[in-house]
Structure formats: C-alpha cells, structure tokens
Design a protein around this motif. Structure first.
Motif, mmCIF file in Angstrom:
data_model
loop_
_atom_site.group_PDB
_atom_site.id
_atom_site.type_symbol
_atom_site.label_atom_id
_atom_site.label_comp_id
_atom_site.label_asym_id
_atom_site.label_seq_id
_atom_site.Cartn_x
_atom_site.Cartn_y
_atom_site.Cartn_z
ATOM 1 N N GLY A 102 -20.045 -5.298 25.973
ATOM 2 C CA GLY A 102 -19.905 -3.851 26.023
ATOM 3 C C GLY A 102 -21.074 -3.087 25.431
ATOM 4 O O GLY A 102 -21.613 -2.176 26.063
ATOM 5 N N SER A 103 -21.500 -3.447 24.230
ATOM 6 C CA SER A 103 -22.580 -2.716 23.565
ATOM 7 C C SER A 103 -23.892 -2.856 24.324
ATOM 8 O O SER A 103 -24.635 -1.875 24.500
ATOM 9 N N ALA A 106 -23.782 -0.715 27.564
ATOM 10 C CA ALA A 106 -23.911 0.728 27.331
ATOM 11 C C ALA A 106 -25.362 1.109 27.043
ATOM 12 O O ALA A 106 -25.812 2.198 27.430
ATOM 13 N N VAL A 129 -19.823 4.405 31.352
ATOM 14 C CA VAL A 129 -20.269 4.666 29.987
ATOM 15 C C VAL A 129 -20.150 6.165 29.711
ATOM 16 O O VAL A 129 -20.646 6.992 30.488
ATOM 17 N N LYS A 130 -19.471 6.493 28.624
ATOM 18 C CA LYS A 130 -19.275 7.907 28.269
ATOM 19 C C LYS A 130 -20.474 8.442 27.479
ATOM 20 O O LYS A 130 -21.380 7.687 27.103
ATOM 21 N N ASP A 132 -20.697 9.379 24.452
ATOM 22 C CA ASP A 132 -20.815 8.852 23.089
ATOM 23 C C ASP A 132 -21.241 7.380 23.064
ATOM 24 O O ASP A 132 -21.319 6.766 22.018
ATOM 25 N N SER A 134 -19.613 4.813 24.393
ATOM 26 C CA SER A 134 -18.503 3.884 24.569
ATOM 27 C C SER A 134 -18.141 3.786 26.046
ATOM 28 O O SER A 134 -18.588 4.583 26.872
ATOM 29 N N ASP A 137 -11.752 3.334 29.466
ATOM 30 C CA ASP A 137 -10.757 2.264 29.444
ATOM 31 C C ASP A 137 -10.338 1.851 30.853
ATOM 32 O O ASP A 137 -9.361 1.134 31.033
ATOM 33 N N GLU A 191 -12.428 -4.357 25.783
ATOM 34 C CA GLU A 191 -13.452 -5.168 25.134
ATOM 35 C C GLU A 191 -12.772 -6.164 24.199
ATOM 36 O O GLU A 191 -12.062 -5.777 23.268
#
Length: 215
Positions: A102-103, A106, A129-130, A132, A134, A137, A191
């Motif tokens: 995930g990280s 992004a 990816v938003k 912020d 993250s 969902d 995640e």
C-alpha cells in the motif's frame, strides 16, 4: 551285276525320303474373365443409399463442429460482460506479478493518478489513492460492462472512458454514458501486513443504492 547295282541305288534313295511331319495339335486359349471379375469387384464398392446417408452425416458433423465453435465464440463476444468477482480475497499483483504494498503504491501513483493491479478472477482493478496518501477502501474493476474492454482512466476528464465504443464512467466507476448498461464492479480493498488484499463486494452498491449486479 547291273540288276544288283540298280537295287542298291533304289535302296539308298529310299533312305533319303523324308518322313511326313506330325501335325501339332492346337490348344484352345482360355477366354479371359478378368473384366467380369473387375466389374463385379467395382460393384461391391458402390455404397447403397443408407451408406451414402451415413457418410454424408459423418462429413456434415465433422465440418459442423468447428463452425459451431467459431460461431459460438462470435455470439459470446456480443453478450455484455456481467461476471462478478471471485469467492475469497486475493493479494493484488502489479504488472510484474509482485505483491502490491500500500505505501509503495501510493508513492508511485499519487493522487489523482490511478493505475491497474491484477485482482479478483485475474481482472484488472484500479486502486484509488486519496489526497492524504491513503487508499480508498474499495477498488474498481476496470472491465467495461458493455463488451469487456479494459477502460482507461482519463485524468484530464476525471473519468473512465472506454476507447472501444465510447462508454464513460465517473470517478467512482458509475456509468454516466452508454452503451455500457451497468456501472463498473466494485471490490473491497484492505491492507493486510502492508500488502493490498482485494475481496468481493457483496453489500449494496453505494453509487446506486442497489444490490450489486456482479454477485
């Protein structure tokens, strides 16, 4: 003396008289029956009406199978894709077949960019990816609900636009222009231990407030 000499000459002359030649009897040649036999043999290979019908059916069946196979694939191509996602969760994979983290994802595809991963049933899915950094969902199945093309994300227009027949979807995957009859399918995006897991979305479609058609 003369009579004796005459008898001797007559006897010697009779010794040179050729005996009559014996006539050789002529043997009659047998009449060849090969043409009759060949004709009979040829008649044996002429199929009757029943055999001809069976042979025609065999040939028709042999030629019909591949024709029907190709025709079925042609018809199936025009049936809208309404297949849903798989039964359980799966790890999302990148283009190289590696697990998606995930990280890292992004950072590689920051907002508002969107890129594809391999998800449920092997279908292409968009991870969102938003602002912020993250992840949303949910993930969006990129398979067009019209004829199954993979729909690219148009960043400038802020929507998904199918290049095949012009179908369009908004940023959440909701259909806003046909000929696609349905919105893009959804999948849960979670995640787990740093890796992205996609699982079937069985709840109400939040975009239309209806039951998910892909179940």
């Amino acid at each position: 003396m003369q009579p004796l000499l005459l008898l001797a000459l007559v006897g010697s002359a009779s010794a040179f008289v050729a005996s009559p030649a014996r006539a050789t009897p002529r043997v009659a040649r047998p009449v060849a029956a090969a043409p009759v036999a060949m004709s009979a043999a040829a008649d044996d290979f002429v199929p009757d009406m029943q055999r001809r019908t069976i042979m025609n059916l065999v040939l028709l069946g042999g030629a019909g199978v591949p024709v029907l196979w190709m025709l079925g694939g042609f018809v199936f191509f025009f049936i809208p894709n309404t297949g849903g996602s798989g039964g359980g969760g799966v790890l999302a994979k990148d283009a190289l077949g590696d697990d998606v983290k995930g990280s890292d994802w992004a950072k590689k595809f920051p907002y508002p960019a969107r890129s594809l991963v391999q998800g449920l049933k092997g279908d292409a899915h968009y991870l969102i990816v938003k602002q912020d950094g993250s992840l949303e969902d949910y993930a969006i199945n990129a398979v067009c609900t019209h004829l199954g093309c993979v729909v690219p994300w148009n960043r400038a227009a802020n929507k998904y636009m199918c290049p095949c027949h012009g179908s369009q979807y908004d940023a959440t995957g909701k259909v806003i222009r046909g000929p696609a009859p349905l919105s893009l399918a959804l999948a849960h995006c979670d995640e787990v231990d740093g890796k992205i897991v996609l699982s079937p979305w069985k709840e109400t479609d939040f975009r239309t407030n209806t039951a998910p058609w892909w179940k």
